[in-house]
Design an enzyme around this catalytic site. Structure first.
Site, PDB file in Angstrom:
ATOM      1  N   CYS A 144      -4.501  -1.526  -1.731  1.00 20.33           N
ATOM      2  CA  CYS A 144      -4.456  -0.092  -1.933  1.00 20.33           C
ATOM      3  C   CYS A 144      -5.479   0.223  -3.265  1.00 20.33           C
ATOM      4  CB  CYS A 144      -3.175   0.467  -2.592  1.00 20.33           C
ATOM      5  SG  CYS A 144      -3.392   2.197  -2.964  1.00 20.33           S
TER       6      CYS A 144
ATOM      7  N   GLU B 113      -2.738   8.401   8.625  1.00 27.86           N
ATOM      8  CA  GLU B 113      -1.320   8.248   8.916  1.00 27.86           C
ATOM      9  C   GLU B 113      -1.125   9.074  10.066  1.00 27.86           C
ATOM     10  OE1 GLU B 113       1.248   6.613   6.750  1.00 27.86           O
ATOM     11  OE2 GLU B 113      -0.695   5.802   5.739  1.00 27.86           O
TER      12      GLU B 113
ATOM     13  N   HIS C  38      -7.467   2.696   4.072  1.00 24.48           N
ATOM     14  CA  HIS C  38      -7.198   3.562   5.208  1.00 24.48           C
ATOM     15  C   HIS C  38      -8.648   3.493   6.026  1.00 24.48           C
ATOM     16  CE1 HIS C  38      -3.531   4.723   3.462  1.00 24.48           C
ATOM     17  NE2 HIS C  38      -3.082   5.158   4.493  1.00 24.48           N
TER      18      HIS C  38
ATOM     19  N   CYS D 112     -11.149   2.533   0.183  1.00 33.25           N
ATOM     20  CA  CYS D 112      -9.640   3.041   0.418  1.00 33.25           C
ATOM     21  C   CYS D 112      -9.316   2.270   1.787  1.00 33.25           C
ATOM     22  CB  CYS D 112      -9.465   4.459   0.559  1.00 33.25           C
ATOM     23  SG  CYS D 112      -7.857   4.741   1.385  1.00 33.25           S
TER      24      CYS D 112
ATOM     25  N   ASP E 294       0.906  -1.228   0.034  1.00 36.17           N
ATOM     26  CA  ASP E 294       0.106   0.020  -0.196  1.00 36.17           C
ATOM     27  C   ASP E 294       0.849   1.315   0.013  1.00 36.17           C
ATOM     28  OD1 ASP E 294      -2.443   1.581   0.227  1.00 36.17           O
ATOM     29  OD2 ASP E 294      -2.138   1.768   2.311  1.00 36.17           O
ATOM     30  N   SER E 295       0.426   2.469  -0.022  1.00 42.07           N
ATOM     31  CA  SER E 295       1.042   3.369  -0.177  1.00 42.07           C
ATOM     32  C   SER E 295       1.561   4.040   1.421  1.00 42.07           C
ATOM     33  CB  SER E 295       0.097   4.752  -0.401  1.00 42.07           C
ATOM     34  OG  SER E 295      -0.964   5.011   0.356  1.00 42.07           O
TER      35      SER E 295
HETATM   36  N1  DGL Z   1      -4.622   3.114   1.087  1.00 44.20           N
HETATM   37  C1  DGL Z   1      -5.015   3.711  -0.251  1.00 44.20           C
HETATM   38  C2  DGL Z   1      -6.093   3.358  -1.109  1.00 44.20           C
HETATM   39  O1  DGL Z   1      -6.762   2.363  -0.502  1.00 44.20           O
HETATM   40  C3  DGL Z   1      -4.179   4.797  -0.568  1.00 44.20           C
HETATM   41  C4  DGL Z   1      -4.537   6.289   0.208  1.00 44.20           C
HETATM   42  C5  DGL Z   1      -3.666   7.300  -0.368  1.00 44.20           C
HETATM   43  O2  DGL Z   1      -2.444   6.857  -0.439  1.00 44.20           O
HETATM   44  O3  DGL Z   1      -4.112   8.181  -0.769  1.00 44.20           O
HETATM   45  O4  DGL Z   1      -6.653   4.101  -1.814  1.00 44.20           O
END
Ligand code: DGL
Length: 265
Positions: free
Chosen positions: A73, A151, A185, A183, A10-11
């Site tokens: 991600c 984050e 997150h 997402c 993931d990012s």
């Molecule tokens: N966790 C990521 C997603 O599912 C990326 C969030 C990001 O880096 O902006 O899209």
């Protein structure tokens, strides 16, 4: 039986929602997690950039001879998965198809999707849902502040409450059957989102759906490993961040991260 590792990326910290689910469901699997913290956030970047970053991440994981890759991600899944499946010849799964396949049934008439701007603009969730059932109404909403807030560990405080309230305004009275957290997150905000939308809306965490699909894939491809306690390694492209502290706080009841290694990509 295949004792090579599962690669997940993931990012940043969001993919840990997927990692922790998989680690819990498959205790004997070795897992390598990569967080591209140097390039976070992915959410507002162009498709070309996301494809390049996704390739770099997959190439890094391939150096560790992984047997399968999970793109944990939503942004990379929506914009790069198809391309990656053409280039690489190991199994690669994202978060969209497993979720749609597992949660769409006749009881669903109206569904909400919240995700990053890149994911929402790609229309991937909506196209995937409609390909299963064209009559389902899909309401999309980009929530660009949420990943950076996660984050930072701001997932249940007053700031998070206000931001969630604002984002949920247009979804609240839509009569949604389900809301997909598109997402990785976003599951960290489940409590506040549920409070805002009420108990009638089922909140969908993609991590659980990915893990279900992974179980089938490992079995069907003879890739599962059930002989020993799995090892976990976490790599970050930039280690000068609060990843360990925040991850251990947010995932306290699921995993304990002792150390992270610098990923040289
Ligand atoms: N966790 C990521 C997603 O599912 C990326 C969030 C990001 O880096 O902006 O899209």
């Amino acid at each position: 039986m295949d004792n090579r590792s599962i690669g997940i990326f993931d990012s940043g910290i969001g993919g840990i929602t997927v990692f922790s689910e998989i680690a819990n469901d498959f205790p004997s699997e070795n897992i390598i997690y990569l967080g591209d913290t140097a390039k976070f956030p992915y959410g507002g970047k162009s498709k070309e950039t996301i494809i390049e970053l996704t390739k770099e991440n997959i190439n890094f994981l391939m150096k560790y001879n992984v047997k399968l890759i999970v793109i944990a991600c939503g942004t990379a899944t929506s914009q790069a998965l198809e391309e990656m499946q053409k280039i690489y010849d190991i199994p690669i799964i994202g978060i969209i198809e497993p979720t749609v396949n597992n949660i769409i049934d006749e009881s669903v008439h109206k569904i909400g999707v919240i995700a990053t701007e890149g994911t929402i603009n790609s229309n991937s969730w909506e196209n995937n849902i409609k390909s299963k059932n064209n009559n389902i109404q899909v309401i999309n909403k980009a929530c660009p502040l949420l990943a950076p807030m996660a984050e930072e560990g701001f997932t249940e405080n007053e700031i998070a409450r206000l931001v969630i309230k604002e984002y949920m305004k247009e979804l609240k009275n839509e009569g949604l059957d389900k809301l997909i957290l598109g997402c990785t997150h976003y599951p960290l905000f489940t409590k506040l989102i549920q409070e805002e939308l009420g108990e009638k809306v089922e909140i969908i965490n993609t991590a659980k759906q990915v893990s279900k699909t992974l179980a089938k894939m490992l079995k069907e491809n003879g890739l599962d490993n059930n002989t020993m306690a799995g090892k976990h390694e976490i790599f970050l492209t930039d280690t000068k961040c609060k990843f360990i502290e925040i991850a251990n706080k947010l995932f306290a009841n699921k995993i304990k991260i002792e150390n992270v290694k610098k990923a040289i990509i």
